[in-house]
Design an enzyme around this catalytic site. Structure first.
Site, PDB file in Angstrom:
ATOM      1  N   ASP A 168      -4.349  -9.983  -8.302  1.00 16.61           N
ATOM      2  CA  ASP A 168      -4.731  -9.070  -9.390  1.00 16.61           C
ATOM      3  C   ASP A 168      -3.622  -8.203  -9.964  1.00 16.61           C
ATOM      4  OD1 ASP A 168      -4.644  -7.730  -6.970  1.00 16.61           O
ATOM      5  OD2 ASP A 168      -6.701  -6.982  -7.052  1.00 16.61           O
ATOM      6  N   GLU A 209       0.820  -1.215   0.000  1.00 16.74           N
ATOM      7  CA  GLU A 209       0.000   0.000   0.000  1.00 16.74           C
ATOM      8  C   GLU A 209       0.851   1.262   0.000  1.00 16.74           C
ATOM      9  OE1 GLU A 209      -3.097  -0.007  -0.522  1.00 16.74           O
ATOM     10  OE2 GLU A 209      -3.815  -1.995   0.044  1.00 16.74           O
ATOM     11  N   GLU A 219     -12.716  -0.436  -9.932  1.00 13.12           N
ATOM     12  CA  GLU A 219     -12.239  -1.325 -10.996  1.00 13.12           C
ATOM     13  C   GLU A 219     -13.160  -1.402 -12.217  1.00 13.12           C
ATOM     14  OE1 GLU A 219      -9.684  -1.986  -7.660  1.00 13.12           O
ATOM     15  OE2 GLU A 219     -11.884  -1.982  -7.765  1.00 13.12           O
ATOM     16  N   GLU A 261     -18.432  -7.285  -2.818  1.00 16.53           N
ATOM     17  CA  GLU A 261     -17.069  -7.808  -2.761  1.00 16.53           C
ATOM     18  C   GLU A 261     -17.001  -9.224  -3.328  1.00 16.53           C
ATOM     19  OE1 GLU A 261     -14.203  -5.406  -0.558  1.00 16.53           O
ATOM     20  OE2 GLU A 261     -15.152  -5.331  -2.517  1.00 16.53           O
ATOM     21  N   THR A 300      -1.513   0.931 -10.134  1.00 15.76           N
ATOM     22  CA  THR A 300      -2.734   0.268  -9.699  1.00 15.76           C
ATOM     23  C   THR A 300      -3.552   1.113  -8.727  1.00 15.76           C
ATOM     24  OG1 THR A 300      -3.603  -1.911  -9.058  1.00 15.76           O
ATOM     25  CG2 THR A 300      -1.827  -0.979  -7.697  1.00 15.76           C
TER      26      THR A 300
END
Length: 577
Positions: free
Chosen positions: A258, A117, A372, A351, A475
């Site tokens: 991902d 992160e 997304e 989710e 991302t």
């Protein structure tokens, strides 16, 4: 399968008919200008609420109108929102926030931070803002983009993460203490995405600073994952970074995996690296063979290919956008339409969604305003002009405003079935969700530049071109100008002489001898030695694996092959021949 560069995406889109007659409520079409203003209003409602109620904490708690630290006490929402400000056209606030961050953010703190992160949000956000500073009217220093305060902050943050990579495998720990390094007893189990999501930021940092250590560790981590795939070509979800043994063997394209796949593609485009693209294409074959069913992607056992979870995760909605980057538009649209049906069912993406049952999974009914599906819509609309993609944007704006908007911002939707809210507004709402919505409705934004305009910049290493388009989003949706990676590539010892000449040219008085003495005395960061290995041996081994770079004469423009020039604006497509 070979890949090749075709026409730039911006030029490709210019040749496609754009359909503006997307049906909306009552048969009216979504008006891009109308929704652009709606999205801008959403941003400022959330952003102003953060400044008034939560700064300097990381994130806003919109139900109690206060703030809390979540990922390390970095004023994270401010960093994440910085490049969005410029995309929305607010140069004055961009300039103000740059000064605020320099005065308030400190990475020398006793905090346990997520390596993943911190990289995507902090390092990525600072790098993007650094490269956009001149466009935002910031008075940049001589030598930019190869130097600058935001670049130094990004480098400082990234150096705090480097101890996590000192493992026998070269795959990083998931957490690091910013003051003390990896804590004794830290779990060695890290998710796949937490290992393979560094090449975009770290290669950019190495290119701008001249220190190869960042790109080196990112490449080693990518290769270790590649070498750890199963005999049928799949990777699992979590791995032990000390032993290289898979701990969670579920394989799919969603949570925990991902952005590893995303960074193989984006790293290949950013760095013009055929090996990274070849790795992704091999994965793509295995993913199609074992996980795809009727344009849905399930979770399977990585060694056997048997279905372990027949669910769709909201994080998987990035996949159609990624498919568009390799030119697989038909498959991308079919999968996108599957995901869009789920959005229409609930007014958001839960989710987890059980595909056979057609409903949410218990305790996974929430929607934290993730970007997304909107991200994929933005990519696909740029490639096709299909009006269905504008409809998704319209539906997203209407749903988020109706369900999530509160007095102090926008709240996470705890349960899409009854619209209960949770007391959190993730920083990615301003970094990604709002940004992709705005770019979907703003076809003339500078981010979509097709090369018709650009800036010629004089650096300590010669002239380079910036701002011509072809931005690569990390991302966390922080755009990186790929041309910037070619602005600072010279031998480090040559830099000091040329930088002095540049400072004299700009009439910036400085004691040259003191400057040279200072720079020569402070060498690059040396990673601690791994077990039984000296730090110099570690770096030598990593450098051997790096592609050799051609030395270019001082103060000359590099001669590039036609495909490299095209890469500034273009995309990577599969060769159908």
């Amino acid at each position: 399968m070979p890949f090749r560069l075709l026409v730039p995406l911006g030029l490709l889109c210019a040749l496609l008919p754009l359909h503006h007659g997307a049906p909306g409520p009552g048969g009216t079409a979504p008006d891009p200008a109308h929704y652009r203003e709606r999205v801008k209003a959403m941003f400022y409602h959330a952003y102003d609420s953060y400044l008034e109620n939560a700064f300097p904490y990381d994130e806003l708690r919109p139900l109690t109108c206060d703030g809390h630290d979540t990922w390390g006490s970095f004023s994270l929402t401010l960093i994440d929102a910085l490049d969005t400000l410029l995309i929305l056209g607010n140069v004055s606030e961009f300039q103000r926030v740059v000064d605020v961050l320099q005065d308030n953010v400190d990475f020398d703190i006793d905090v346990n931070a997520s390596v993943f992160e911190t990289n995507i949000r902090v390092v990525g956000g600072l790098l993007s803002a650094h490269l956009l500073s001149k466009k935002a009217g910031v008075e940049v220093e001589a030598g930019w983009p190869c130097s600058g305060p935001l670049l130094r902050m990004a480098e400082e943050a990234a150096r705090k993460l480097l101890p996590a990579f000192q493992t026998p495998t070269g795959m990083p720990y998931g957490t690091v203490n910013l003051l003390h390094g990896v804590n004794p007893g830290e779990t060695p189990v890290t998710c796949t995405a937490g290992i393979g999501t560094f090449i975009v930021e770290f290669a950019t940092l190495s290119s701008l600073t001249g220190d190869p250590v960042f790109e080196d560790v990112a490449r080693v981590a990518l290769m270790r994952l590649w070498e750890s795939r199963s005999d049928i070509g799949l990777v699992g979800n979590h791995i032990d970074v000390l032993t290289g043994k898979w701990v969670a063997q579920d394989s799919g394209i969603g949570a925990g995996v991902d952005s590893y796949f995303e960074y193989l593609v984006k790293g290949a485009i950013l760095l013009q690296d055929k090996k990274l693209m070849a790795m992704f294409l091999e994965y793509n074959k295995a993913i199609r063979n074992y996980t795809r069913f009727d344009d849905w992607y399930l979770w399977v056992q990585m060694y056997k290919g048997t279905v372990s979870m027949p669910v769709f995760q909201s994080l998987e909605a990035y996949w159609p956008g990624l498919q568009s980057l390799i030119g697989d538009i038909d498959n991308a649209m079919r999968t996108f339409l599957n995901y869009y049906t789920v959005w229409k069912q609930f007014g958001g993406l839960p989710e987890f969604y059980n595909i056979p049952q057609g409903y949410t999974v218990e305790k996974r009914e929430g929607y934290p305003l993730r970007p997304e599906l909107i991200e994929s819509a933005m990519y696909l609309y740029r490639a096709t002009g299909d009006p269905t993609l504008l409809e998704l944007g319209r539906d997203a704006v209407e749903s988020i405003e109706k369900i999530s908007k509160v007095e102090c911002g926008f709240a996470t939707i705890k349960d899409l079935r009854d619209h209960k809210l949770d007391n959190r507004m993730e920083s990615f709402f301003l970094a990604e969700t709002v940004k992709y919505l705005y770019l979907l409705f703003d076809p003339t934004n500078f981010i979509h530049n097709n090369g018709s305009t650009f800036d010629a910049v004089i650096t300590p290493y010669g002239e380079c071109i910036l701002g011509a388009g072809g931005y690569i989003f990390n991302t966390e949706a922080h755009p990186i100008d790929p041309a910037a990676l070619h602005c600072c590539q010279r031998l480090k010892e040559e830099q000091w002489e040329v930088e002095d000449l540049m400072r004299e040219f700009y009439s910036l008085k400085r004691n040259r001898s003191r400057f040279q003495k200072k720079t020569m005395s402070s060498g690059p960061w040396q990673p601690p030695a791994g077990p039984g290995t000296s730090s110099s041996e570690n770096q030598d081994e990593a450098r051997e694996k790096r592609p050799t770079k051609q030395k270019i004469p001082l103060l000359s423009c590099p001669s590039q092959p036609f495909t490299s020039k095209l890469a500034l604006l273009g995309q990577v497509f599969l060769d159908s021949s």
